[in-house]
Design an enzyme around this catalytic site. Sequence first.
Site, PDB file in Angstrom:
ATOM      1  N   ASP A  34     -12.422   2.459 -16.272  1.00 22.94           N
ATOM      2  CA  ASP A  34     -11.584   1.392 -15.971  1.00 22.94           C
ATOM      3  C   ASP A  34     -12.223   0.306 -15.991  1.00 22.94           C
ATOM      4  OD1 ASP A  34      -9.931  -0.348 -14.312  1.00 22.94           O
ATOM      5  OD2 ASP A  34      -9.276   1.452 -13.306  1.00 22.94           O
ATOM      6  N   ARG A  35     -11.551  -0.884 -16.482  1.00 24.98           N
ATOM      7  CA  ARG A  35     -12.208  -2.316 -16.593  1.00 24.98           C
ATOM      8  C   ARG A  35     -12.599  -3.063 -15.323  1.00 24.98           C
ATOM      9  NH1 ARG A  35      -8.645  -6.913 -19.688  1.00 24.98           N
ATOM     10  NH2 ARG A  35     -10.295  -6.200 -21.164  1.00 24.98           N
TER      11      ARG A  35
END
Length: 67
Positions: A25-26
């Site tokens: 997940d960024r």
Amino acid sequence: MEAIDIISKYSNIKPNLFSYAGTKDRRAKTSQRVCVHRANAERLAEVNGKLKGMAMGDFKYCKVRLP
């Protein structure tokens, strides 16, 4: 994949030489193991100064790629 593209651009290493397991997940603060075929650790370490919001480290040489 976005991180690989950025590292590839700054290190002049083709993105297809990178291998990694899964995606992240960024927005999360995580770490991920990435392999680069026939790359020099010093060359990759020099890229750290150009990266925003990420860092590379704990380099080691292996004989096999990530599955």
